[in-house]
Structures are given as C-alpha cells and as structure tokens.
Design a protein around this motif. Structure first.
Motif, short mmCIF file in Angstrom:
data_model
loop_
_atom_site.label_atom_id
_atom_site.label_comp_id
_atom_site.label_asym_id
_atom_site.label_seq_id
_atom_site.Cartn_x
_atom_site.Cartn_y
_atom_site.Cartn_z
N ASN A 1 8.18 -7.50 -8.18
CA ASN A 1 7.11 -7.38 -7.20
C ASN A 1 6.63 -8.77 -6.81
O ASN A 1 6.35 -9.60 -7.69
N LEU A 2 6.53 -9.01 -5.50
CA LEU A 2 6.15 -10.32 -4.98
C LEU A 2 5.11 -10.16 -3.89
O LEU A 2 5.06 -9.14 -3.20
N THR A 3 4.32 -11.21 -3.69
CA THR A 3 3.45 -11.33 -2.52
C THR A 3 4.03 -12.42 -1.65
O THR A 3 4.32 -13.52 -2.13
N PRO B 1 5.97 -16.13 5.36
CA PRO B 1 7.09 -15.27 5.76
C PRO B 1 8.35 -16.03 6.16
O PRO B 1 9.46 -15.60 5.80
N GLU B 2 8.24 -17.13 6.86
CA GLU B 2 9.43 -17.87 7.28
C GLU B 2 10.15 -18.48 6.08
O GLU B 2 11.38 -18.39 5.97
N ALA B 3 9.41 -19.10 5.17
CA ALA B 3 10.02 -19.69 3.98
C ALA B 3 10.63 -18.60 3.09
O ALA B 3 11.71 -18.78 2.52
N ALA B 4 9.94 -17.47 2.98
CA ALA B 4 10.44 -16.37 2.15
C ALA B 4 11.75 -15.81 2.71
O ALA B 4 12.69 -15.57 1.96
N SER C 1 3.81 -7.61 1.10
CA SER C 1 4.27 -7.18 -0.22
C SER C 1 5.79 -7.02 -0.20
O SER C 1 6.34 -6.41 0.71
N ALA C 2 6.44 -7.57 -1.21
CA ALA C 2 7.90 -7.45 -1.33
C ALA C 2 8.23 -6.81 -2.67
O ALA C 2 7.60 -7.10 -3.68
N LEU C 3 9.21 -5.92 -2.65
CA LEU C 3 9.69 -5.29 -3.87
C LEU C 3 11.21 -5.37 -3.84
O LEU C 3 11.84 -4.96 -2.86
N SER C 4 11.77 -5.93 -4.89
CA SER C 4 13.22 -6.04 -5.03
C SER C 4 13.66 -5.17 -6.20
O SER C 4 12.95 -5.06 -7.20
N PHE C 5 14.85 -4.58 -6.06
CA PHE C 5 15.34 -3.64 -7.06
C PHE C 5 16.83 -3.88 -7.25
O PHE C 5 17.59 -3.79 -6.29
N PHE C 6 17.22 -4.23 -8.46
CA PHE C 6 18.62 -4.54 -8.76
C PHE C 6 19.10 -3.66 -9.90
O PHE C 6 18.43 -3.57 -10.93
N VAL C 7 20.26 -3.05 -9.74
CA VAL C 7 20.81 -2.17 -10.78
C VAL C 7 22.00 -2.87 -11.42
O VAL C 7 22.89 -3.39 -10.73
N PRO D 1 11.19 -18.56 -5.45
CA PRO D 1 11.35 -19.48 -4.31
C PRO D 1 10.04 -19.76 -3.58
O PRO D 1 9.04 -19.05 -3.78
N ASP D 2 10.07 -20.76 -2.73
CA ASP D 2 8.93 -21.06 -1.86
C ASP D 2 8.66 -19.86 -0.97
O ASP D 2 9.57 -19.12 -0.59
N GLY D 3 7.40 -19.66 -0.65
CA GLY D 3 7.02 -18.61 0.28
C GLY D 3 6.62 -17.30 -0.36
O GLY D 3 6.20 -16.38 0.34
N VAL D 4 6.73 -17.21 -1.70
CA VAL D 4 6.33 -15.99 -2.40
C VAL D 4 5.63 -16.33 -3.71
O VAL D 4 5.80 -17.40 -4.27
N THR D 5 4.84 -15.36 -4.18
CA THR D 5 4.21 -15.44 -5.49
C THR D 5 4.70 -14.25 -6.30
O THR D 5 4.69 -13.11 -5.82
N LEU D 6 5.14 -14.50 -7.52
CA LEU D 6 5.62 -13.44 -8.40
C LEU D 6 4.43 -12.68 -8.97
O LEU D 6 3.56 -13.25 -9.61
N ASP D 7 4.40 -11.36 -8.73
CA ASP D 7 3.33 -10.51 -9.24
C ASP D 7 3.73 -9.75 -10.49
O ASP D 7 2.89 -9.36 -11.28
N GLY D 8 5.04 -9.53 -10.65
CA GLY D 8 5.49 -8.81 -11.84
C GLY D 8 6.98 -8.60 -11.81
O GLY D 8 7.60 -8.58 -10.74
N ILE D 9 7.56 -8.46 -13.00
CA ILE D 9 8.99 -8.21 -13.13
C ILE D 9 9.20 -7.33 -14.35
O ILE D 9 8.58 -7.55 -15.39
N GLU D 10 10.04 -6.30 -14.20
CA GLU D 10 10.30 -5.36 -15.28
C GLU D 10 11.78 -5.03 -15.36
O GLU D 10 12.47 -5.04 -14.35
#
Length: 92
Positions: free
Chosen positions: A7-9, A13-16, A45-51, A70-79
């Motif tokens: 989960n990211l904020t 937007p351009e850098a992200a 809000s960005a959500l990435s999902f990798f299997v 990376p630049d342009g986002v803040t990490l909110d959580g990872i599980e």
C-alpha cells in the motif's frame, strides 16, 4: 502460493509513474518465483499485488520493496499473505 500486498500514497504522480515503468516493473518482472504482478491506483492511493510460487520468494520481494521505495510515493504498508484460492490465467 503467497502474495505480497503493498500500500502506497502517491505524493508526486509524474515521478511515481516514471518510477513504475522505469524501475519497478522491470525489477519485479525478474523476481524469482513471480507468477503475476498488478499495480493499481485510485486517486492518490496505490495498491500493488504480486503472487509468488513460495513464501520464501514472497518474503524476499517484501524486503526488497520495503527497502527500495521510489521517489513520488510513501510506503504505507507491506504484507505477505497466503493465497487460498486462484482463478484465471495460468495455474502454477
């Protein structure tokens, strides 16, 4: 199978978007055990999902993702989570 959920904020937007296409997609695409990966956004809000094939592969990606935000986002959580059902696409 195990999944990494990130989960990211989005703060820039351009850098992200640049980081997504130039850094993240290439890096994740080469990760050992990767079955599939998805990047989603809704507003800032960005959500990435990798299997991944194994818990070990998912745990390794989780560590890498947490250490290389990376630049342009803040990490909110990872599980790392167990995948308990699967449909569509290629079955591992």
């Amino acid at each position: 199978m195990h999944a990494v959920v990130v989960n990211l904020t989005i703060t820039d937007p351009e850098a992200a978007e640049r980081a997504l296409h130039e850094q993240l997609v290439p890096r994740v695409s080469q990760a050992p055990g990767l079955i599939s990966g998805y990047w989603t956004i809704h507003g800032n809000s960005a959500l990435s999902f990798f299997v991944f094939e194994s818990e070990e592969d998912a745990a390794q990606m989780s560590k890498q993702a947490g250490a290389a935000v990376p630049d342009g986002v803040t990490l909110d959580g990872i599980e790392v989570r167990d995948v308990v059902a699967y449909t569509g696409g290629r079955k591992p």
